[in-house]
Write a protein that holds these residues in place. Structure first.
Motif, PDB file in Angstrom:
ATOM      1  N   LEU A   7       1.052  -1.314  -0.008  1.00  0.00           N
ATOM      2  CA  LEU A   7      -0.412  -0.622   0.388  1.00  0.00           C
ATOM      3  C   LEU A   7       0.958   1.068  -0.164  1.00  0.00           C
ATOM      4  CD1 LEU A   7      -2.733  -1.277   2.332  1.00  0.00           C
ATOM      5  CD2 LEU A   7      -2.745  -0.901   0.286  1.00  0.00           C
ATOM      6  N   ALA A   8       1.843   1.492   0.479  1.00  0.00           N
ATOM      7  CA  ALA A   8       2.534   2.538   1.143  1.00  0.00           C
ATOM      8  C   ALA A   8       2.981   2.952  -0.296  1.00  0.00           C
ATOM      9  CB  ALA A   8       4.345   1.847   1.893  1.00  0.00           C
ATOM     10  N   LEU A   9       3.661   1.381  -1.752  1.00  0.00           N
ATOM     11  CA  LEU A   9       4.044   1.547  -3.118  1.00  0.00           C
ATOM     12  C   LEU A   9       2.932   2.858  -3.611  1.00  0.00           C
ATOM     13  CD1 LEU A   9       6.378  -1.346  -3.784  1.00  0.00           C
ATOM     14  CD2 LEU A   9       7.004   1.236  -3.089  1.00  0.00           C
ATOM     15  N   LYS A  10       1.735   2.434  -3.375  1.00  0.00           N
ATOM     16  CA  LYS A  10       0.731   2.858  -4.084  1.00  0.00           C
ATOM     17  C   LYS A  10       0.204   3.090  -5.724  1.00  0.00           C
ATOM     18  CE  LYS A  10       1.122   7.506  -1.060  1.00  0.00           C
ATOM     19  NZ  LYS A  10       1.456   8.842  -1.488  1.00  0.00           N
ATOM     20  N   PRO A  11       0.269   1.554  -5.604  1.00  0.00           N
ATOM     21  CA  PRO A  11       0.694   0.492  -6.904  1.00  0.00           C
ATOM     22  C   PRO A  11      -1.272   0.709  -7.592  1.00  0.00           C
ATOM     23  CG  PRO A  11      -0.469  -1.039  -5.621  1.00  0.00           C
ATOM     24  CD  PRO A  11      -0.410   0.432  -4.474  1.00  0.00           C
ATOM     25  N   ASP A  12      -1.470   1.073  -9.274  1.00  0.00           N
ATOM     26  CA  ASP A  12      -2.503   0.901  -9.522  1.00  0.00           C
ATOM     27  C   ASP A  12      -2.687   0.002 -10.660  1.00  0.00           C
ATOM     28  OD1 ASP A  12      -0.601   1.277 -11.583  1.00  0.00           O
ATOM     29  OD2 ASP A  12      -1.125   3.442 -12.144  1.00  0.00           O
ATOM     30  N   LEU A  13      -1.777  -0.819  -9.734  1.00  0.00           N
ATOM     31  CA  LEU A  13      -2.272  -2.689  -9.921  1.00  0.00           C
ATOM     32  C   LEU A  13      -1.354  -4.011  -9.554  1.00  0.00           C
ATOM     33  CD1 LEU A  13      -3.347  -5.062 -12.365  1.00  0.00           C
ATOM     34  CD2 LEU A  13      -1.489  -4.123 -14.222  1.00  0.00           C
ATOM     35  N   VAL A  14      -2.336  -4.352  -8.938  1.00  0.00           N
ATOM     36  CA  VAL A  14      -1.239  -5.574  -8.153  1.00  0.00           C
ATOM     37  C   VAL A  14      -1.220  -7.419  -9.632  1.00  0.00           C
ATOM     38  CG1 VAL A  14      -1.094  -7.071  -6.603  1.00  0.00           C
ATOM     39  CG2 VAL A  14      -1.266  -4.511  -6.405  1.00  0.00           C
ATOM     40  N   VAL A  15      -0.215  -7.335  -9.857  1.00  0.00           N
ATOM     41  CA  VAL A  15      -0.711  -8.983 -10.055  1.00  0.00           C
ATOM     42  C   VAL A  15       0.228 -10.077  -9.763  1.00  0.00           C
ATOM     43  CG1 VAL A  15       0.087  -9.862 -13.035  1.00  0.00           C
ATOM     44  CG2 VAL A  15       0.253  -7.374 -12.731  1.00  0.00           C
ATOM     45  N   ALA A  16      -1.190 -11.159  -9.350  1.00  0.00           N
ATOM     46  CA  ALA A  16      -0.377 -12.009  -8.410  1.00  0.00           C
ATOM     47  C   ALA A  16      -1.026 -13.885  -9.496  1.00  0.00           C
ATOM     48  CB  ALA A  16      -0.975 -11.629  -7.425  1.00  0.00           C
ATOM     49  N   TRP A  17      -0.773 -14.122  -8.756  1.00  0.00           N
ATOM     50  CA  TRP A  17      -1.167 -15.878  -8.680  1.00  0.00           C
ATOM     51  C   TRP A  17      -1.711 -15.958  -7.693  1.00  0.00           C
ATOM     52  CZ3 TRP A  17       1.944 -20.670  -8.635  1.00  0.00           C
ATOM     53  CH2 TRP A  17       2.811 -20.417  -8.123  1.00  0.00           C
ATOM     54  N   ARG A  18      -2.880 -17.240  -7.309  1.00  0.00           N
ATOM     55  CA  ARG A  18      -3.967 -17.464  -6.022  1.00  0.00           C
ATOM     56  C   ARG A  18      -2.969 -19.090  -5.739  1.00  0.00           C
ATOM     57  NH1 ARG A  18      -8.983 -15.693  -5.696  1.00  0.00           N
ATOM     58  NH2 ARG A  18     -10.229 -14.683  -7.685  1.00  0.00           N
ATOM     59  N   LEU A  19      -2.835 -18.419  -4.378  1.00  0.00           N
ATOM     60  CA  LEU A  19      -2.166 -19.107  -3.388  1.00  0.00           C
ATOM     61  C   LEU A  19      -3.348 -19.095  -2.019  1.00  0.00           C
ATOM     62  CD1 LEU A  19       1.897 -18.291  -3.604  1.00  0.00           C
ATOM     63  CD2 LEU A  19       0.606 -20.446  -3.852  1.00  0.00           C
ATOM     64  N   GLU A  20      -3.439 -20.298  -1.609  1.00  0.00           N
ATOM     65  CA  GLU A  20      -4.180 -20.156  -0.319  1.00  0.00           C
ATOM     66  C   GLU A  20      -3.659 -19.220   0.586  1.00  0.00           C
ATOM     67  OE1 GLU A  20      -6.182 -23.151   2.780  1.00  0.00           O
ATOM     68  OE2 GLU A  20      -5.204 -24.185   0.583  1.00  0.00           O
ATOM     69  N   ALA A  21      -2.272 -19.040   1.359  1.00  0.00           N
ATOM     70  CA  ALA A  21      -1.616 -18.304   2.328  1.00  0.00           C
ATOM     71  C   ALA A  21      -1.865 -17.005   1.535  1.00  0.00           C
ATOM     72  CB  ALA A  21       0.513 -18.836   2.030  1.00  0.00           C
ATOM     73  N   THR A  22      -1.889 -16.434   0.572  1.00  0.00           N
ATOM     74  CA  THR A  22      -2.368 -15.185   0.500  1.00  0.00           C
ATOM     75  C   THR A  22      -3.683 -14.345  -0.108  1.00  0.00           C
ATOM     76  OG1 THR A  22      -1.207 -15.718  -2.185  1.00  0.00           O
ATOM     77  CG2 THR A  22       0.629 -15.438  -0.092  1.00  0.00           C
ATOM     78  N   ALA A  23      -4.675 -15.630  -0.067  1.00  0.00           N
ATOM     79  CA  ALA A  23      -5.829 -15.353  -0.429  1.00  0.00           C
ATOM     80  C   ALA A  23      -6.376 -13.488   0.508  1.00  0.00           C
ATOM     81  CB  ALA A  23      -6.168 -16.341  -0.795  1.00  0.00           C
ATOM     82  N   ALA A  24      -5.738 -14.072   1.302  1.00  0.00           N
ATOM     83  CA  ALA A  24      -7.095 -13.132   2.320  1.00  0.00           C
ATOM     84  C   ALA A  24      -5.850 -11.867   1.859  1.00  0.00           C
ATOM     85  CB  ALA A  24      -6.468 -13.386   4.253  1.00  0.00           C
ATOM     86  N   ALA A  25      -4.919 -11.754   1.688  1.00  0.00           N
ATOM     87  CA  ALA A  25      -4.294 -10.121   1.682  1.00  0.00           C
ATOM     88  C   ALA A  25      -4.877  -9.517   0.173  1.00  0.00           C
ATOM     89  CB  ALA A  25      -2.990 -10.671   2.001  1.00  0.00           C
ATOM     90  N   LEU A  26      -4.714 -10.750  -0.832  1.00  0.00           N
ATOM     91  CA  LEU A  26      -4.727  -9.944  -2.179  1.00  0.00           C
ATOM     92  C   LEU A  26      -6.671  -9.910  -2.130  1.00  0.00           C
ATOM     93  CD1 LEU A  26      -3.306 -13.117  -4.094  1.00  0.00           C
ATOM     94  CD2 LEU A  26      -3.133 -10.669  -3.566  1.00  0.00           C
ATOM     95  N   THR A  27      -7.504 -10.751  -1.779  1.00  0.00           N
ATOM     96  CA  THR A  27      -9.153  -9.975  -0.792  1.00  0.00           C
ATOM     97  C   THR A  27      -8.818  -8.733  -0.711  1.00  0.00           C
ATOM     98  OG1 THR A  27      -9.721 -12.301  -0.676  1.00  0.00           O
ATOM     99  CG2 THR A  27     -10.915 -10.849  -0.047  1.00  0.00           C
ATOM    100  N   ARG A  28      -8.112  -8.681   0.869  1.00  0.00           N
ATOM    101  CA  ARG A  28      -7.579  -7.392   1.717  1.00  0.00           C
ATOM    102  C   ARG A  28      -7.869  -5.744   0.460  1.00  0.00           C
ATOM    103  NH1 ARG A  28      -9.620  -3.451   5.024  1.00  0.00           N
ATOM    104  NH2 ARG A  28      -8.189  -2.574   5.784  1.00  0.00           N
ATOM    105  N   LEU A  29      -6.572  -6.593  -0.286  1.00  0.00           N
ATOM    106  CA  LEU A  29      -6.072  -5.198  -1.296  1.00  0.00           C
ATOM    107  C   LEU A  29      -7.340  -4.833  -2.092  1.00  0.00           C
ATOM    108  CD1 LEU A  29      -3.086  -6.545  -2.232  1.00  0.00           C
ATOM    109  CD2 LEU A  29      -3.055  -4.415  -1.442  1.00  0.00           C
TER     110      LEU A  29
END
Length: 292
Positions: free
Chosen positions: A88-110
């Motif tokens: 969030l500090a980087l102020k992205p206008d796009l995040v590109v990711a792949w789905r992992l159970e361990a990071t799903a909550a963080a991506l949903t939060r974004l």
């Protein structure tokens, strides 16, 4: 006149909007091409650089080490965590990711905070050029992304024409030795094996990377055994299989290595590695024909 003015204004503002469909079939739309992009997977970093958007990446995940410039990017994630504060500090206008159970909550939060998230997880080789073209669309770098995507599709077509109709070769693809792991049919390396005229002996597995036992490999008696290593010249894995001289792949000397990062990451280098894989499988095909 007011209607004409409003219509002209609509055209001028929408002209900058960009849109692309991700691996999940979700359409991601941005008001204008992304200028600050965060990559949350090494293959995504490769795809972005290949698409001409490397200079727009402001943060990346660990192991984002290709191309060389990627090594200097701030690290904001691992395979198991995403540092939301840093992202969030980087102020992205796009995040590109792949789905992992361990990071799903963080991506949903974004996404809940209004950060657009584009998922890039090709399951088939043909989806790699599609992903590069889509990222070029979102980053406004289609002048670079489109020609590369076209060239990659043409290379896949050449490989298909050259190898896919040849006599099938049964292949065991080894991911690791302890535990002994392979790939299921839904993994894109299995798609590469098919393209080369090979037949993954565990294509029927319902998981991406199933654990198997030696007995099941011996029962299938593959004509070739292939593994990926950081150094393709590394033969330290071969003694494990040479304990079983009755295996056709061992008897015929059909033990082959492909480079790990190039073959396993869903970037343009995977298509180059597939050409090498096809050559190895064809060597096994020729040897097998002489022994049948």
């Amino acid at each position: 006149m007011r209607i004409i003015f409003l219509f002209s204004l609509l055209l001028s503002t929408s002209a900058f909007a960009v849109s692309a469909v991700d691996s999940d079939g979700r359409r991601v739309t941005l008001k204008e091409p992304a200028q600050r992009i965060v990559s949350l997977a090494p293959h995504v970093t490769e795809q972005l650089f290949a698409a001409g958007a490397g200079s727009k990446i402001v943060g990346a995940s660990e192991y984002s080490d290709y191309p060389e410039a990627a090594k200097n990017l701030p690290r904001v994630a691992s395979s198991g965590t995403v540092n939301l504060e840093m992202v969030l500090a980087l102020k992205p206008d796009l995040v590109v990711a792949w789905r992992l159970e361990a990071t799903a909550a963080a991506l949903t939060r974004l996404e809940s905070l209004g950060v657009p998230v584009f998922y890039s997880e090709p399951r088939r080789l043909a989806q790699i050029p599609d992903a590069i073209a889509a990222l070029g669309e979102l980053a406004g770098t289609l002048d670079t992304a489109k020609p590369l995507a076209r060239a990659l599709r043409e290379e896949l077509a050449r490989l298909d024409a050259e190898y896919s109709s040849r006599r099938p070769v049964t292949v065991f693809y080894q991911i690791s030795e302890r535990p002994l792991m392979t790939i299921g049919g839904g993994q894109f390396v299995s798609d590469a094996i098919d393209l080369c005229g090979g037949r993954n002996i565990f294509a029927g597995a319902t998981v991406m990377a199933p654990m198997v036992n030696v007995e099941s490999v011996i029962a299938a008696d593959p004509e070739a055994i292939v593994t990926a290593r950081p150094d393709p010249a590394d033969k330290s894995w071969e003694p494990f299989w040479r304990r079983f001289p009755g295996l056709f792949a061992v008897e015929a000397e059909n033990l082959y290595t492909v480079p790990t990062n190039e073959m396993h990451r869903h970037g343009p280098r995977a298509i180059g590695a597939t050409r090498l894989l096809c050559q190895r499988i064809n060597e096994a095909r020729v040897k097998a024909a002489s022994r049948r």
